[in-house]
Design an enzyme around this catalytic site. Structure first.
Site, PDB file in Angstrom:
ATOM      1  N   GLU A 352     -94.310  -7.484 -34.231  1.00  0.00           N
ATOM      2  CA  GLU A 352     -93.021  -7.751 -33.574  1.00  0.00           C
ATOM      3  C   GLU A 352     -92.757  -6.718 -32.480  1.00  0.00           C
ATOM      4  OE1 GLU A 352     -88.815  -7.626 -35.473  1.00  0.00           O
ATOM      5  OE2 GLU A 352     -89.403  -9.754 -35.520  1.00  0.00           O
ATOM      6  N   HIS A 382    -113.302  -9.369 -53.276  1.00  0.00           N
ATOM      7  CA  HIS A 382    -113.600 -10.609 -54.014  1.00  0.00           C
ATOM      8  C   HIS A 382    -112.968 -11.818 -53.347  1.00  0.00           C
ATOM      9  CE1 HIS A 382    -115.077  -8.075 -57.322  1.00  0.00           C
ATOM     10  NE2 HIS A 382    -114.098  -7.267 -56.948  1.00  0.00           N
TER      11      HIS A 382
END
Ligand SMILES: O=P(O)(O)OC[C@H]1O[C@H](O)[C@H](O)[C@@H](O)[C@@H]1O
Length: 548
Positions: A352, A382
């Site tokens: 932003e 993972h």
């Protein structure tokens, strides 16, 4: 040499170094310089920044420092700290540093000292928090407040959520909950299991006009009124805002309204009264330690020479990866589960601030801030580390890890495994695995020569993939404050290099305007005929599903 000539030379050097970096890679830099870790790391405020696993060498770094000089990064930093109106499109100062300052620091917004009012609010927050935590302030029926529900969104939510989770070991006050989305599920699921008589709501909104927050606040108000009566509202609400007149209209007593100022951007406001839920959870002393960690980075940022200045170094590394190496994203991977919301917090802080297309001069800029994303390690290993190691896109990684855990010796193996995995990932990204190594590994595992030949290419890791590691002793309030301030100032440094204003956010407006126009269309009170075909088609489909 003229300024233009110097700038052109710097640009050429950086472009040459970027091309060379694609060829030479990172591995070779370690082979050529056994002291590379020492030469390409720096420490401050209990944070160690290791940027040696990037392709930045001494020549490149010198050119980056020259770029920072040409962009007047230090002078613009000094303007920010001096309270100059550097947010030029909103004509505002940018002084979130004053929220964590000591009176002697003497910050001024446009020439006016701000320390006294900052201290007044901080002391009022501490007074209120202490009384809620010790039971002097209770619910309307005299019950201890056991649950605090913060209603806010964006900068009025992401910072408190992140910091409250990060400092979970320090909680000794009421339980904290956070509602941000206008989706009724968020408030409904949060209120399930809470008791109106022991619940305190904090309505957090800098503008006190944000539709999500005001909608959630009104429903929360009704929840209290229907259980405890209209007279109970005053005992079960507090508010944080700069728009004190709007808060007053909501009906919150003045001694429960905590203000902050226009020179505090929403995504830079955790240090202000927006941090009230955090203070309620961890207490005023720990909150002050949190502020002191940020101040230590402020003092460091103001005074350290570039080659030891962590915000400048991290900003230059970020710019190098984004602008020179053309990497579109960067991943924040905390090997610290309690920092699991830090990537989301940085998404607002960074994207932003630096997700802009127009520069300070009002003209289009060629490039600006990267896409920021991330999840904690070891979980990322993972989920998406496959792409990070072998994908066609190079993604600079920023690892954050604490040497010590809060958990006792009975769980020592957990921290050992966490640290080993964090180190292994940055090493694997840098060193990789060659085709010969992959083939040899398969042969040693008993594969036939043909199988080894066939499978080996799939098991090659290119390596030379960049990462930085930020190491700290333990995630305590002071360290968290320092970490957040480091990233705030890093965003500032990159904004100066991109030539953009990091402190406005006009890009959030159009969607809001259109949403307001679409409310009567969704309810069916207004026709969708003048909308585009897609919106019209979707409105029709929504309405048929809603009437099914
Ligand atoms: O705190 P509020 O005024 O409710 O604003 C909440 C959020 O609204 C907008 O989305 C702004 O872009 C954010 O910077 C701000 O944090």
């Amino acid at each position: 040499m003229t300024t233009q000539q110097q700038a052109s030379e710097t640009k050429t050097t950086l472009e040459t170094r970027a091309a060379a970096a694609q060829e030479v890679g990172i591995k070779r830099l370690f082979a050529n310089d056994p002291a590379r870790f020492t030469d390409f790391s720096a420490s401050a405020a209990g944070l160690l920044l290791d940027y040696s696993k990037t392709a930045i060498d001494a020549t490149t770094r010198a050119a980056l420092f020259a770029l920072a000089e040409e962009a007047e990064v230090e002078a613009k930093r000094d303007s920010m700290f001096a309270g100059k109106r550097i947010n030029i499109t909103e004509n505002r100062s940018v002084l979130h540093v004053a929220l964590r300052a000591e009176p002697a620091d003497g910050y001024r917004a446009d020439g006016d000292p701000v320390s006294a009012e900052v201290m007044d609010v901080l002391n009022a927050m501490a007074n209120f928090s202490t009384k809620v935590r010790n039971g002097e302030i209770t619910g309307s029926g005299g019950d201890l407040i056991t649950d605090v529900v913060n209603i806010g969104i964006g900068g009025s939510d992401l910072g408190p959520v992140m910091a409250t989770l990060a400092l979970a070991p320090y909680h000794d006050g009421p339980r904290t909950h956070f509602v941000s989305n206008v989706d009724g599920a968020h408030l409904a699921d949060t209120l399930k299991g809470l008791e109106p008589k022991t619940t305190l709501f904090i309505i957090a909104s800098k503008t006190f006009t944000t539709i999500e927050t005001m909608t959630n606040a009104e429903t929360a108000r009704q929840w209290i009124v229907s259980a405890l009566g209209e007279a109970a509202v005053g005992d079960h609400f507090a508010a944080v805002s700069t728009a004190l007149d709007k808060v007053d209209a909501f009906g919150i007593a003045s001694d429960r309204i905590f203000g902050f100022w226009e020179w505090v951007g929403g995504r830079y406001s955790i240090w202000s009264a927006i941090g009230l839920p955090l203070m309620l959870a961890i207490g005023p002393d720990n909150f002050r330690a949190f502020l002191s960690g940020a101040r230590e980075i402020d003092q460091h940022f103001k005074s350290a020479p570039m080659d030891q200045n962590l915000p400048i170094l991290l900003g230059l590394v970020g710019y190098w990866h984004r602008a020179m190496m053309d990497y579109p994203t960067r991943a924040i991977i905390p090997y610290d589960q309690r920092l699991s919301r830090f990537p989301a917090y940085l998404q607002q802080l960074d994207m932003e601030s630096n997700g802009k297309g127009v520069g300070l001069d009002g003209k289009l800029v060629p490039i600006s801030g990267p896409v920021v994303w991330g999840e904690p390690g070891t979980n990322g290993q993972h989920a998406f580390f496959q792409l990070i190691h072998q994908g066609t896109e190079i993604i600079p990684i920023e690892f954050l890890v604490g040497a010590r855990a809060h958990e006792g010796s009975g769980m020592a193996m957990h921290q050992t495994l966490l640290l080993a995995n964090c180190l292994a990932q940055s090493e694997a990204l840098m060193k990789g695995r060659s085709l010969d190594e992959a083939r040899q590994q398969l042969l040693e595992a008993g594969k036939s020569a043909d199988d080894a030949e066939r499978i080996a290419p799939h098991r090659v890791f290119s390596g030379n993939r960049p990462s930085v590691t930020i190491l700290y002793a333990k995630l305590d309030p002071k360290t968290l404050g320092a970490l957040i301030a480091l990233y705030e100032h890093r965003v500032f440094v990159e904004a100066q290099l991109f030539g953009i204003n990091a402190f406005d956010q006009w890009g959030v407006e159009l969607g809001k305007e259109l949403a307001n126009n679409l409310v009567p269309v969704v309810t069916g009170e207004a026709s969708a005929d003048d909308r585009d075909a897609s919106t019209k088609g979707l409105v029709a489909a929504i309405q048929s599903l809603r009437s099914a």
